[in-house]
Motif scaffolding. Structure first.
Motif, PDB file in Angstrom:
ATOM      1  N   LYS A  91      12.590  -1.282   1.779  1.00  0.00           N
ATOM      2  CA  LYS A  91      11.147  -1.139   1.462  1.00  0.00           C
ATOM      3  C   LYS A  91      11.224  -1.004   0.296  1.00  0.00           C
ATOM      4  CE  LYS A  91      11.497   3.250   4.110  1.00  0.00           C
ATOM      5  NZ  LYS A  91      11.422   5.091   3.401  1.00  0.00           N
ATOM      6  N   PHE A  92       9.800  -1.229  -0.274  1.00  0.00           N
ATOM      7  CA  PHE A  92       8.865  -1.782  -1.750  1.00  0.00           C
ATOM      8  C   PHE A  92       8.655  -0.250  -2.578  1.00  0.00           C
ATOM      9  CE2 PHE A  92       6.807  -5.394   0.003  1.00  0.00           C
ATOM     10  CZ  PHE A  92       8.631  -6.748  -0.658  1.00  0.00           C
ATOM     11  N   ARG A 105       6.356   1.369  -3.454  1.00  0.00           N
ATOM     12  CA  ARG A 105       4.443   1.041  -3.050  1.00  0.00           C
ATOM     13  C   ARG A 105       5.110   2.706  -1.980  1.00  0.00           C
ATOM     14  NH1 ARG A 105       2.225  -4.106  -2.731  1.00  0.00           N
ATOM     15  NH2 ARG A 105       3.343  -4.885  -0.171  1.00  0.00           N
ATOM     16  N   ASP A 106       6.179   2.117  -1.171  1.00  0.00           N
ATOM     17  CA  ASP A 106       5.627   2.821   0.176  1.00  0.00           C
ATOM     18  C   ASP A 106       7.109   3.875   0.313  1.00  0.00           C
ATOM     19  OD1 ASP A 106       4.434   0.736   1.462  1.00  0.00           O
ATOM     20  OD2 ASP A 106       6.531  -0.277   1.520  1.00  0.00           O
ATOM     21  N   LYS A 164       1.183   4.852   6.975  1.00  0.00           N
ATOM     22  CA  LYS A 164       2.410   4.045   7.264  1.00  0.00           C
ATOM     23  C   LYS A 164       3.269   3.488   6.173  1.00  0.00           C
ATOM     24  CE  LYS A 164       0.788   0.009   8.376  1.00  0.00           C
ATOM     25  NZ  LYS A 164      -0.359  -1.563   9.719  1.00  0.00           N
ATOM     26  N   VAL A 165       4.278   3.473   6.499  1.00  0.00           N
ATOM     27  CA  VAL A 165       5.603   2.873   6.010  1.00  0.00           C
ATOM     28  C   VAL A 165       6.215   2.078   5.752  1.00  0.00           C
ATOM     29  CG1 VAL A 165       8.060   3.269   4.391  1.00  0.00           C
ATOM     30  CG2 VAL A 165       6.042   5.208   4.844  1.00  0.00           C
ATOM     31  N   GLU A 166       5.783   0.711   5.412  1.00  0.00           N
ATOM     32  CA  GLU A 166       6.384  -0.599   6.291  1.00  0.00           C
ATOM     33  C   GLU A 166       7.613  -1.110   5.385  1.00  0.00           C
ATOM     34  OE1 GLU A 166       3.736  -4.030   4.488  1.00  0.00           O
ATOM     35  OE2 GLU A 166       2.642  -2.181   3.523  1.00  0.00           O
ATOM     36  N   LYS A 167       8.903  -1.068   6.209  1.00  0.00           N
ATOM     37  CA  LYS A 167      10.009  -1.445   5.907  1.00  0.00           C
ATOM     38  C   LYS A 167      10.503  -2.960   6.777  1.00  0.00           C
ATOM     39  CE  LYS A 167      14.636   0.024   7.180  1.00  0.00           C
ATOM     40  NZ  LYS A 167      15.465   1.677   8.105  1.00  0.00           N
ATOM     41  N   ARG A 168      10.693  -4.059   6.078  1.00  0.00           N
ATOM     42  CA  ARG A 168      11.214  -5.487   5.759  1.00  0.00           C
ATOM     43  C   ARG A 168      12.681  -5.508   6.038  1.00  0.00           C
ATOM     44  NH1 ARG A 168       7.236  -2.866   2.810  1.00  0.00           N
ATOM     45  NH2 ARG A 168       5.314  -3.841   2.283  1.00  0.00           N
ATOM     46  N   ARG A 218       3.240 -10.481  -2.785  1.00  0.00           N
ATOM     47  CA  ARG A 218       3.557  -9.125  -2.129  1.00  0.00           C
ATOM     48  C   ARG A 218       2.571  -8.482  -2.116  1.00  0.00           C
ATOM     49  NH1 ARG A 218       9.393  -7.503  -4.077  1.00  0.00           N
ATOM     50  NH2 ARG A 218      10.498  -9.342  -3.494  1.00  0.00           N
TER      51      ARG A 218
END
Lengths: 238, 494
Positions: A128-129, A131-132, B245-249, B277
């Motif tokens: 995760k970044f 910011r998240d 919303k949490v982003e997971k890459r 980004r």
């Protein structure tokens, strides 16, 4: 370690900080307490030349912070989110910060290992970044980044904020152990009197920009003095 | 009354903008700029009726105004893109208060629409209307003519809100205003005999059937208002819900290529990640590439025949990406400036990294211009000279903004941003970076042989690149001198 002389800061006509003289020797663990607007964060910003002072000097290891940058290598600071580069992942951020202090990836990894329990598996390897992440985890990342290069002077603004109870206890232990093991100077500000008294050796009470009390934390009367000041002694409510 | 308070907040937000709050010089410059703009409009308002009368004796001036209305509106929307904010800026503090959402959004849109900028057009249209309409249809019709024109300006304002919000969400939406205004203007020129009468009729109706046209324009205004409201509402809702919303890459690119360049490499990596980004930085990059492509296509189509225009466009091809991206230099870093400032000489290293990375980006136009070189329109030597000139002269000029930019720019937020207007000095430097090199190239091309021009460009560029360490240190020194004021600005606009 830190010597402050005649330091003043005005916002317009309003004097928000006025410290005649303050010395914090190497190895002290200082807690800065005071109500909102007392000048805690302003003092930290002035200490690290992030705000223009109206008069006075701040010396770190004898050098004026506005005159040289030598102090930067020996200090670790985390005041708020503006100390985080939030489009990086936590590992990327730690490696970047490490690199600015000349640390290799391996050295950063080894140092991070010591914070393994504090990070509680929620920070590293999450892809995760920053910011998240939650506010608590951002706070942890900021604290770890400030301690990454084992600074001789560590300054944390309200380090217990946003942390869950077990993380609050853990950070207390980490800071106490760090101060005891390395002899580094640690300065924290907090609204949590219990934590501050538990962990600090010296407490500075700020009121409207003035240091009105400078008391040893371990002294039996210090808790009482602070509780009386903040008006939080046991009360009976009708 | 809550409506009054909300409008007052908008005014205070503008008045207390950190770019000029507390700076008498900046205030004087802004007011002077506004007064000059109003003065020019007033002058045009008086001169144009006479000029139109002489140039187009078969028509009345209001017919010609109708004909070129879309050009006025396109210029108006372009100015708005440079300076005006969206109404949803800074909406978050109000969102959970017990104010009806509909009322809140309408009031914020109203706050946007009742701007001084919209009123400034009156300096043009009032003298124009009373000089041209009154003599045929009376003062009442002239008044309605003015109101109709202002209604068009407000409709344009609402269209700008829609375009701006959509562009902020995805940069490809820039095609919407380009197609909308561009197609009508292109049709005006390409099919003059068919399209022009329609707009001349509009001008005629604004004067001859003034009140009816005003009524119709108000109906259109209401419809566009509803559309703008819908866009603001939908976008706001999506942006607020996406915050949770949490982003997971799955994978994260590290750009480890830059590791070999030591500390500067670490900052180049940081800069690269910032561009890739973050939505707003990424959009600038895409917009810059699109602009290069557009200019190359224009050159390829041989649309420009004069030396002046060719010089302008080929200069833009090389400089536009760097100018777009570097004009906001340090504004994105304003979000995490404290992190950089508590570390040794990090800003100088960051400036070096930015410069080196943008010199790398400047190679992109070299790829884009290959068809022009194959076609024989441009020589490799000229293109290489322009590349060197861009890196050595234009970039140092734009990077001066690192000293003067003192507002944090949102990295990702597109709607919920505090402020978006550029400072006066940023505008001046950006405009200078875009125009001065083209003028230099034109002058050189007129007076010297092509080989001499190429050599002059290349040598001045090499001199700029060769002295980069010196001028970067100078920028850093001046940045440090203004550090406290800039830090105050960064904090105030996060």
């Amino acid at each position: 370690m830190v010597e402050i002389t005649n330091l003043t800061k005005l916002f317009g006509d309003n004097k928000v900080l006025d410290i005649d003289h303050l010395t914090i020797p190497e190895g002290d663990f200082v807690g800065l307490v005071g109500n909102n607007g007392a000048g805690k964060t302003t003092l930290f910003r002035l200490m690290f030349d992030l705000l223009k002072r109206d008069s006075g000097t701040v010396l770190i290891d004898g050098a004026d912070v506005t005159a040289s940058e030598d102090w930067k290598a020996r200090c670790g600071v985390y005041l708020d989110n503006s100390f985080l580069i939030d489009y990086l992942g936590p590992e990327e951020f730690f490696y970047f910060i490490g690199k600015t202090y000349g640390m290799t990836k391996d050295e950063v990894d080894a140092r991070l290992e010591t914070f393994h329990q504090f990070m509680n598996g929620e920070i590293l390897g999450t892809k995760k970044f920053i910011r998240d992440m939650s506010m608590g985890n951002k706070q942890k990342i900021g604290i770890v980044a400030a301690m990454l290069h084992s600074p001789r002077l560590l300054v944390l603004d309200e380090p217990f904020n946003f942390l869950d109870p077990s993380s609050q206890i853990r950070i207390k232990e980490i800071l106490h152990a760090y101060n005891a093991a390395t002899g580094a100077t640690v300065i924290i500000s907090s609204h949590n009197l219990n934590h501050t008294i538990d962990v600090c050796t010296r407490i500075l009470l700020l009121e409207k920009g003035y240091i009105i009390k400078d008391i040893p934390a371990q002294d039996a009367g210090s808790r009482r003095q602070l509780e009386e000041y903040f008006d939080i002694t046991d009360k009976t409510y009708e | 009354m809550i409506a009054f308070d909300l409008l007052k907040h908008r005014y205070l937000e503008y008045k207390r903008n950190p770019q000029f709050y507390g700076s008498t010089f900046a205030k004087v410059m802004i007011y002077l700029g506004g007064a000059m703009f109003a003065g020019y409009l007033l002058l045009f308002g008086f001169l144009i009726p006479k000029m139109f009368g002489e140039l187009f004796p078969a028509f009345e001036p209001y017919h010609m105004l109708g004909k070129w209305m879309f050009i006025i509106l396109a210029a108006d929307v372009l100015i708005r893109f440079m300076y005006q904010k969206t109404p949803s800026s800074n909406l978050k503090p109000y969102f959970l208060l017990p104010i009806g959402k509909r009322k809140l959004l309408n009031l914020l849109m109203l706050g946007n629409v009742v701007s001084l900028y919209n009123a400034i057009w009156l300096f043009f249209i009032v003298p124009f209307a009373f000089m041209t309409v009154t003599k045929f249809y009376g003062a009442g019709a002239a008044f309605a003519f003015v109101c109709t024109f202002e209604a068009f300006i407000v409709i344009n304002n609402l269209l700008y809100i829609i375009f701006r919000i959509l562009v902020n969400r995805t940069i490809f939406s820039i095609l919407l205003p380009v197609v909308f205004y561009g197609s009508v203007i292109a049709a005006l020129f390409a099919f003059d005999e068919t399209v022009s009468p329609l707009f001349i009729t509009l001008g005629d109706a604004m004067a001859a059937n003034a009140w009816l046209t005003l009524t119709a324009s108000l109906v259109v205004l209401a419809a566009v208002w509803l559309l703008a409201y819908k866009v603001v509402e939908t976008t706001m809702q999506q942006e607020l819900s996406s915050a949770a919303k949490v982003e997971k890459r799955k994978s994260v690119t590290d750009y480890s290529f830059f590791d070999r360049f030591g500390e500067v490499g670490a900052y180049m990596k940081l800069e690269m990640k910032m561009v890739v980004r973050n939505k707003n930085c990424r959009s600038q990059f895409i917009m810059g590439c699109a602009a290069i492509l557009l200019f190359v296509v224009l050159l390829y189509m041989d649309l420009y025949t004069t030396t002046f225009m060719q010089s302008f466009v080929i200069c833009y091809v090389f400089s536009v990406l760097g100018v777009i991206m570097l004009s906001g230099v340090m504004s994105y870093e304003g979000n995490y400036i404290d992190c950089l400032l508590v570390r040794r000489v990090s800003i100088l290293t960051l400036l070096r990294a930015k410069y080196y990375l943008h010199c790398l980006f400047a190679l992109l136009p070299m790829v884009f211009v290959i068809p022009l070189m194959v076609d024989g329109q441009q020589t490799f030597g000229r293109c290489l000279a322009l590349l060197l000139f861009t890196c050595g002269i234009i970039f140092p000029l734009v990077l001066q903004l690192a000293v003067y930019n003192k507002k944090s720019a949102p990295l990702n937020d597109s709607v919920n941003v505090k402020s978006s207007s550029a400072s006066g000095i940023a505008t001046v430097i950006t405009m200078a970076a875009l125009t001065v090199p083209s003028i230099i190239l034109t002058v050189l091309t007129i007076f010297f042989e092509p080989l001499t021009v190429t050599l002059v460009l290349a040598l001045t560029g090499i001199a700029g690149i060769g002295t980069s360490d010196w001028w970067l240190k100078d920028i850093y020194k001046r940045f440090t001198a203004r550090k406290y004021a800039n830090l105050d600005g960064y904090r105030a606009t996060r």
